[in-house]
Write a protein that holds these residues in place. Structure first.
Motif, PDB file in Angstrom:
ATOM      1  N   THR A   5       0.858  -1.183   0.000  1.00 40.43           N
ATOM      2  CA  THR A   5       0.000   0.000   0.000  1.00 40.43           C
ATOM      3  C   THR A   5       0.892   1.230   0.000  1.00 40.43           C
ATOM      4  O   THR A   5       1.993   1.212   0.559  1.00 40.43           O
ATOM      5  CB  THR A   5      -0.940   0.055   1.231  1.00 40.43           C
ATOM      6  N   GLU A   6       0.414   2.287  -0.632  1.00 38.44           N
ATOM      7  CA  GLU A   6       1.157   3.541  -0.682  1.00 38.44           C
ATOM      8  C   GLU A   6       0.202   4.691  -0.399  1.00 38.44           C
ATOM      9  O   GLU A   6      -0.725   4.952  -1.180  1.00 38.44           O
ATOM     10  CB  GLU A   6       1.824   3.727  -2.049  1.00 38.44           C
ATOM     11  N   ALA A   7       0.386   5.329   0.770  1.00 35.56           N
ATOM     12  CA  ALA A   7      -0.454   6.446   1.202  1.00 35.56           C
ATOM     13  C   ALA A   7      -1.938   6.073   1.157  1.00 35.56           C
ATOM     14  O   ALA A   7      -2.791   6.925   0.899  1.00 35.56           O
ATOM     15  CB  ALA A   7      -0.181   7.684   0.349  1.00 35.56           C
ATOM     16  N   THR A   9      -5.587   5.564   1.997  1.00 40.28           N
ATOM     17  CA  THR A   9      -6.446   6.322   2.903  1.00 40.28           C
ATOM     18  C   THR A   9      -7.904   6.005   2.637  1.00 40.28           C
ATOM     19  O   THR A   9      -8.312   5.816   1.485  1.00 40.28           O
ATOM     20  CB  THR A   9      -6.221   7.837   2.719  1.00 40.28           C
ATOM     21  N   ASP A  19      -5.228   5.923   7.411  1.00 43.50           N
ATOM     22  CA  ASP A  19      -4.627   7.250   7.260  1.00 43.50           C
ATOM     23  C   ASP A  19      -3.238   7.181   6.642  1.00 43.50           C
ATOM     24  O   ASP A  19      -2.235   6.998   7.327  1.00 43.50           O
ATOM     25  CB  ASP A  19      -4.563   7.912   8.643  1.00 43.50           C
ATOM     26  N   GLY A  20      -3.177   7.282   5.300  1.00 43.99           N
ATOM     27  CA  GLY A  20      -1.889   7.344   4.607  1.00 43.99           C
ATOM     28  C   GLY A  20      -0.994   6.159   4.864  1.00 43.99           C
ATOM     29  O   GLY A  20       0.203   6.303   5.121  1.00 43.99           O
ATOM     30  N   ASP A  22       1.410   3.137   4.462  1.00 44.27           N
ATOM     31  CA  ASP A  22       2.458   2.576   3.593  1.00 44.27           C
ATOM     32  C   ASP A  22       2.852   1.220   4.160  1.00 44.27           C
ATOM     33  O   ASP A  22       3.336   1.136   5.288  1.00 44.27           O
ATOM     34  CB  ASP A  22       3.686   3.488   3.552  1.00 44.27           C
ATOM     35  N   GLY A  57      -4.588   7.350  -2.278  1.00 49.36           N
ATOM     36  CA  GLY A  57      -3.494   6.395  -2.274  1.00 49.36           C
ATOM     37  C   GLY A  57      -3.757   5.216  -3.187  1.00 49.36           C
ATOM     38  O   GLY A  57      -4.717   5.196  -3.965  1.00 49.36           O
TER      39      GLY A  57
END
Length: 320
Positions: A5-7, A9, A19-20, A22, A57
């Motif tokens: 996962t990347e950022a 949200t 919440d964001g 990673d 994200g």
């Protein structure tokens, strides 16, 4: 990586559930997903399965983006909350219906019943099954496509100790077969027993991600000692603190912050001071203690932390 996962949200109105985030999860073994109630664990799972769209994200499952979950659906099995079956139908008939809906060969039914230990109960109606048996049947349903990734949300929820042991044994077996099993649970003892990798989230924010062994390096080791004569407690504490150890009183013992290798030295120092010990025991924090130190010890502390975040202008509020 089986999941990235990347950022990532997800918000529900003013509430930020994830919440964001990673995250990178390696393939193989059993991965524990843990966090206090309301930390966004189930929201994260639902996004990975394509049941909830992210607010921002990106993420991948088995190398494919979650914007098109059909690309990996055939390689993922999931059990979200309690399994739902037709009570009057047999376990075999229930699974056969699910296999037909997914276009899977009927031969998979007997194979998964064997895997979860229900081969001899396949012809019984599900209404006769215990909660533990229903959970195993739910896992059997998730295994029908022979998935590379198995995601289970609270698989031991509501089970008695015998049922928990059954599911624990099954998850270990599945993780040892090369597939990746992601388990969301609030039972730290179970996570510590079966998982090789752990993800900790709090208010939708990543707190820790890594091997269980790395997380447990944060555990504190202490030595509990008690003098044979209770009147020696003060003198024993002075002796131990005089040698540089941090000591706290916990009736009827003294708790010394020290490693296992220090236990013999503590005993010798007490003896040199003319104090005989009635007990000496090494204690190492459990995963639960490490987890609580990272996330908060009780609901009141968590509520205070949420309030502080809001007062600071950050609207972070977990939802399950």
């Amino acid at each position: 990586m089986v999941i990235t996962t990347e950022a990532l949200t997800r918000s529900f109105g003013t509430l930020v559930a994830v919440d964001g985030l990673d995250l990178e999860l390696p393939a193989g073994g059993v991965v524990g997903l843990v966090g206090p109630n309301g930390s966004g664990k189930s929201t994260l799972i639902r996004m990975l399965l394509g049941l909830v769209a992210p607010s921002g994200g990106s993420a991948t499952v088995l190398g494919r983006g979650i914007d098109d979950p059909t690309a990996y659906a055939a390689e993922v099995g999931a059990l979200i909350e309690g399994p739902a079956f037709v009570p009057g139908l047999s376990a075999r008939a229930n699974l056969a219906s699910l296999a037909a809906l997914r276009g899977l060969p009927r031969s998979r039914v007997d194979e998964v019943l064997e895997v979860v230990g229900l081969a001899g109960r396949g012809n019984e109606p599900v209404r006769r099954f215990s909660l533990g048996m229903k959970q195993r049947l739910g896992i059997a349903a998730a295994l029908l496509p022979d998935p590379a990734l198995l995601i289970l949300d609270e698989p031991t929820n509501g089970l008695d100790p015998a049922g928990i042991v059954e599911i624990r044994t099954l998850l270990r077996q599945l993780g040892s077969e090369g597939r990746t099993v992601v388990v969301s649970s609030h039972l730290m003892s179970e996570i510590e027993t079966i998982c090789t990798y752990v993800v900790v989230v709090r208010f939708g924010v990543l707190v820790f991600s890594g091997p269980m062994s790395e997380l447990m390096r944060r555990a504190t080791t202490s030595v509990a000692v008690a003098p044979e004569d209770a009147s020696d407690r003060g003198a024993l504490r002075d002796v131990l603190e005089g040698h540089g150890w941090s000591v706290s009183a916990e009736e009827p013992t003294l708790r010394v912050v020290a490693g296992e290798a220090d236990a013999a030295l503590i005993n010798r120092q007490a003896a040199a001071a003319g104090i005989t010990l009635s007990s000496l025991a090494v204690h190492r924090d459990s995963l639960e203690a490490v987890f609580l130190a990272m996330t908060g010890t009780d609901d009141g502390e968590l509520a205070d932390a949420r309030g502080a975040a809001l007062r600071g202008g950050v609207r972070r509020e977990g939802v399950r």
